[in-house]
Scaffold this active site. Structure first.
Site, PDB file in Angstrom:
ATOM      1  N   HIS A 188       0.798  -1.226   0.000  1.00 36.80           N
ATOM      2  CA  HIS A 188       0.000   0.000   0.000  1.00 36.80           C
ATOM      3  C   HIS A 188       0.828   1.272   0.000  1.00 36.80           C
ATOM      4  CE1 HIS A 188      -4.157  -1.465   0.464  1.00 36.80           C
ATOM      5  NE2 HIS A 188      -3.629  -2.462   1.136  1.00 36.80           N
ATOM      6  N   LYS A 190      -9.075  13.397   5.050  1.00 38.64           N
ATOM      7  CA  LYS A 190      -8.220  12.209   4.993  1.00 38.64           C
ATOM      8  C   LYS A 190      -7.218  12.268   6.133  1.00 38.64           C
ATOM      9  CE  LYS A 190      -7.211  13.351   0.772  1.00 38.64           C
ATOM     10  NZ  LYS A 190      -7.305  12.183  -0.072  1.00 38.64           N
ATOM     11  N   ARG A 191      -6.540  11.170   6.356  1.00 40.25           N
ATOM     12  CA  ARG A 191      -5.496  11.124   7.374  1.00 40.25           C
ATOM     13  C   ARG A 191      -4.516  12.274   7.153  1.00 40.25           C
ATOM     14  NH1 ARG A 191      -0.698   8.085   7.167  1.00 40.25           N
ATOM     15  NH2 ARG A 191      -1.407   7.212   5.176  1.00 40.25           N
ATOM     16  N   LYS A 225       0.188  14.124   1.844  1.00 44.37           N
ATOM     17  CA  LYS A 225      -1.171  14.426   1.384  1.00 44.37           C
ATOM     18  C   LYS A 225      -1.384  15.927   1.204  1.00 44.37           C
ATOM     19  CE  LYS A 225      -3.086  10.213   3.472  1.00 44.37           C
ATOM     20  NZ  LYS A 225      -3.616   9.514   2.299  1.00 44.37           N
ATOM     21  N   THR A 251      -8.893   6.125  -1.842  1.00 44.51           N
ATOM     22  CA  THR A 251     -10.270   5.680  -2.091  1.00 44.51           C
ATOM     23  C   THR A 251     -11.259   6.820  -1.851  1.00 44.51           C
ATOM     24  OG1 THR A 251     -10.341   4.798   0.174  1.00 44.51           O
ATOM     25  CG2 THR A 251      -9.864   3.241  -1.617  1.00 44.51           C
ATOM     26  N   LYS A 290     -14.970   7.905  -3.724  1.00 47.18           N
ATOM     27  CA  LYS A 290     -16.238   8.191  -3.044  1.00 47.18           C
ATOM     28  C   LYS A 290     -16.780   9.557  -3.466  1.00 47.18           C
ATOM     29  CE  LYS A 290     -14.372   5.584   0.781  1.00 47.18           C
ATOM     30  NZ  LYS A 290     -13.478   5.727   1.934  1.00 47.18           N
TER      31      LYS A 290
END
Length: 800
Positions: free
Chosen positions: A347, A534-535, A540, A644, A648
């Protein structure tokens, strides 16, 4: 035979009232929400009990191959609504509750999110379980029954505080304790030899007690399960510890998800958790297999054990231990079974996420398991030497090097399949990060692009949009999401565009109300809802988003022309930072400090608002995602394996603003360049910068007026509600390191954001883009992902 509890609303009312009376000894009008929730849960379990029993019989009758999916996290979300819908009984329950004078939604909202996960890894695992059950793929998940989950996030003065997520406080209605299937898990001790025979003498044992949570297929009478393991005292207490010390330590094993590993003790606890899960789950699987088939020779024909990221990698040496020490197999025979039984999903390519365990930790904690890892490594090195590989390559690939055990290498060497989770990610693994392994095992690496369950993220969380789709293309997409593609023919239909925008407005109003109720901040549903949830991690790039908001604010303050042309914008963040990840927590403080300044500026706050939602989780996501206009997917290219959340948001008609990273690449290929906003460095450019190390962020800081001004605002008192040194670490990091190219991509991101702001003014074209995104989102269903796993890796077909 199924119960008749839900045969009609009248029957449901009768049974519900009677069961509540006998359970809580009160009349229904005196009941609490909690009591009504638990009674409803018990009745739903009774309704699906026969399906669960018959599913097990069907698997046994067919002697079907099964998937055992091991993951340190499964982010399930609430199950009450999911179970009612998948059993096809929600309408009956809703009508019955209404007749009784109660609101079913109120009871559904009572359920806590299980504290079994954190981010995309856990949510992916949960989607996969849903799809496996809905496709009748026999299998089960394995995880730990974390008493306090990750943590419950509180924001106090802009800072994140971590508090225990006591989700099991009132019990969990869906779990079934299986005491009789408990396992004893050994730790510490030593290995000795008597009469040329190896004997492992553990220093202590911990009891692993399983709880099974049913995973109900979508109206197909099929039920799989998630098994979660609880750490409890074994009947054999260690002699060298007090009872209090022993029980305190074992409680930590099933205490928190991802405990702080910044200390030796924390690292030891994490490794304990990983072995506890691996050993308990594997012992249970092997016991059941031998009871059914009386041999291990056919184990790989009847089972595939899937390792989701490296956390459960100890499954591999543990299986060798069982086969060698308990089943008395030869090494070659045992190794062949292991090689044919395990599949591994990678991952990440981030170095810090590719787990490495110090020999000084793993050897004393798991002496026999470490011996077996050493032997796997020794035989692998011997094989490479025989093939004439050079010493540098051998040292790069071997499992144990520099006094560390490299878990990803253990997984790759031992598994029959290794998969990435998006085309770009798999290409990077095969041709850059794991290039030498790919050349050594040319047919081992495959791609399976991630997916999400459309049942939860469309049908359940956005009923209005689901009806909009059904009105145009029928209901067949509900069981075959690839048929969403038919919706594309309505993208240019003006009535459909208006209907879609009306639905989006409804969802935005609902989110705005919740934010006002919980945080007291008013936001405009007519503004652009630009969302990044998100985390929290540097790659990110929530930090780039935050700096860009500062840039917008500066322009709003300095230019009337800019204000006149600016479409009002609401930026919404949701994120948890790991408790020991101090830089990420500082970014949360920065976002909240920006929000405090921006939201309270009466001159500009009708144009710009910033929200940081507290304790973002699956249930909150079910409200946030349908309300989004813009989906921020702005990770540094090559760093996000797939994502992901992007899927969504896309499925709910949000437009992606992102880099060519992870599954964004595939989204762009599907929707076309005119229905997505792409910016910034691509993966090749990032890899070139990393290879040549010529990027100097200080040069940008010194020569770029905008970047210089923004970074100086971090430390010059611009934020008058905090100490001027509050964000010094962020300033220094960006000026001197900028490892994730925030400054390098800043202007490209700013320009793309301007295009978004301008594009939203053309409502018709915006709606067209959104409908195209929805139409193309069926490709990202987890049903498709699971079919791909079944065909390409597991060699498993759905049961008839």
């Amino acid at each position: 035979m199924k119960s008749n509890i839900f045969s009609s609303s009248k029957q449901f009312e009768k049974v519900f009232k009677e069961r509540l009376r006998k359970t809580y000894f009160k009349e229904i009008e005196d009941s609490t929400i909690r009591e009504r929730y638990y009674v409803l849960g018990m009745l739903v379990k009774e309704e699906m009990a026969d399906d669960w029993i018959q599913s097990k019989k069907l698997i046994d009758k067919n002697k079907a191959k099964q998937v055992h999916y091991f993951s340190m996290e499964f982010l399930l979300g609430r199950l009450i609504t999911n179970n009612l819908i998948n059993l096809g009984i929600r309408d009956v329950a809703e009508e019955g509750f209404k007749s009784l004078g109660f609101d079913l939604n109120e009871v559904e909202d009572y359920e806590s999110d299980p504290g079994l996960g954190n981010g995309g890894l856990g949510r992916l695992a949960a989607c996969f379980l849903d799809s496996m059950a809905s496709l009748k793929i026999p299998g089960a998940g394995n995880c730990i029954r974390y008493r306090y989950g990750l943590f419950k996030q509180r924001i106090k003065n802009g800072y994140q505080e971590e508090r225990p997520d006591n989700w099991l406080n009132g019990g969990y209605v869906w779990e079934v304790r299986k005491t009789e299937e408990s396992e004893s898990i050994p730790f510490y001790g030593h290995v000795e030899y008597k009469d040329n025979e190896m004997v492992y003498k553990p220093g202590e044992y911990i009891r692993a007690v399983p709880y099974d949570i049913p995973i109900i297929g979508n109206q197909n009478d099929f039920v799989n399960h998630l098994r979660i393991w609880n750490a409890e005292p074994d009947k054999r207490y260690p002699e060298y510890k007090s009872a209090f010390e022993y029980e305190t330590e074992l409680e930590q094993i099933s205490g928190f998800l991802y405990p702080d590993d910044s200390t030796h003790e924390g690292k030891t606890l994490r490794l304990k958790q990983q072995y506890f899960l691996s050993a308990a789950g594997l012992k249970s699987i092997i016991k059941k297999h031998i009871a059914k088939y009386h041999t291990m020779d056919n184990f790989a024909d009847k089972n595939v054990i899937h390792i989701n990221d490296t956390h459960p990698a100890l499954l591999i040496p543990e299986m060798m231990r069982i086969l060698l020490d308990e089943e008395k197999m030869s090494w070659d025979k045992a190794w062949k079974i292991v090689n044919q039984s395990f599949a591994y999903t990678n991952h990440t390519i981030l170095a810090e996420a590719l787990e490495k365990w110090s020999v000084n930790i793993i050897q004393p904690l798991l002496p026999r398991v470490f011996q077996l890892i050493e032997e796997i490594d020794r035989r692998f090195v011997e094989q490479l030497n025989e093939e004439g590989k050079d010493i540098d390559l051998i040292n790069d690939l071997r499992i144990i090097n520099h006094n560390e055990v490299r878990m990803a290498h253990l997984c790759i060497i031992s598994s029959f399949s290794v998969n990435g989770v998006a085309k770009l990610h798999t290409d990077i693994l095969k041709h850059i990060e794991m290039k030498d392994f790919n050349q050594l095992y040319p047919n081992k690496f495959v791609n399976i692009t991630n997916g999400i369950t459309h049942r939860r993220w469309l049908l359940h969380s956005n009923k209005e949009l689901s009806q909009f789709i059904s009105d145009r293309i029928g209901d067949s997409y509900k069981s075959n999401p690839s048929e969403l593609n038919q919706l594309e023919s309505y993208a240019q239909d003006s009535d459909s565009q208006k209907a879609f925008m009306a639905i989006k407005k409804t969802k935005k109003k609902a989110l705005a109300k919740r934010i006002y109720d919980e945080q007291g901040i008013e936001i405009d549903p007519d503004s652009i809802f630009d969302i990044q949830v998100k985390r929290l991690h540097e790659y990110k790039r929530q930090l780039m988003n935050a700096l860009h908001i500062m840039h917008i604010y500066n322009q709003l303050k300095s230019s009337q022309a800019f204000r006149d042309n600016y479409q009002p914008h609401t930026y919404i963040f949701g994120a948890k930072a790991a408790g020991s990840y101090h830089f990420a927590k500082k970014i949360i403080k920065l976002i909240n400090t920006i929000a405090n300044k921006v939201n309270n500026d009466e001159e500009t706050n009708k144009y710009l608002k910033v929200i940081f939602v507290e304790n973002y989780n699956v249930s909150y996501a079910e409200m946030i995602i349908p309300a989004a206009d813009v989906s921020e997917q702005i990770s540094t290219a090559s760093k996000e394996a797939s994502g992901t959340g992007n899927m969504k948001f896309m499925m709910n008609g949000s437009i992606t603003l992102g880099t060519l990273d992870g599954a964004n690449v595939e989204i762009k290929d599907l929707v076309g360049e005119d229905s997505i906003f792409i910016f910034g460095l691509d993966a090749d450019e990032v890899n070139q910068l990393n290879a040549h190390r010529k990027y100097n962020p200080r040069t940008l800081f010194e020569t770029d007026q905008v970047i210089n001004g923004l970074l100086k605002q971090l430390v010059n008192g611009f934020f008058d509600s905090v100490d001027r040194e509050e964000f010094r670490d962020i300033y220094e990091n960006l000026v001197n390191k900028d490892n994730f190219y925030v400054l390098k991509d800043f202007h490209a991101y700013s320009k793309a954001s301007e295009l978004v702001n301008e594009a939203y003014k053309d409502t018709s074209n915006w709606a067209k883009m959104a409908i195209v995104n929805i139409a193309k989102s069926g490709h990202f269903s987890s049903d498709r992902s699971i079919k791909d796993y079944g065909d390409k890796i597991w060699d498993i077909s759905p049961l008839d």
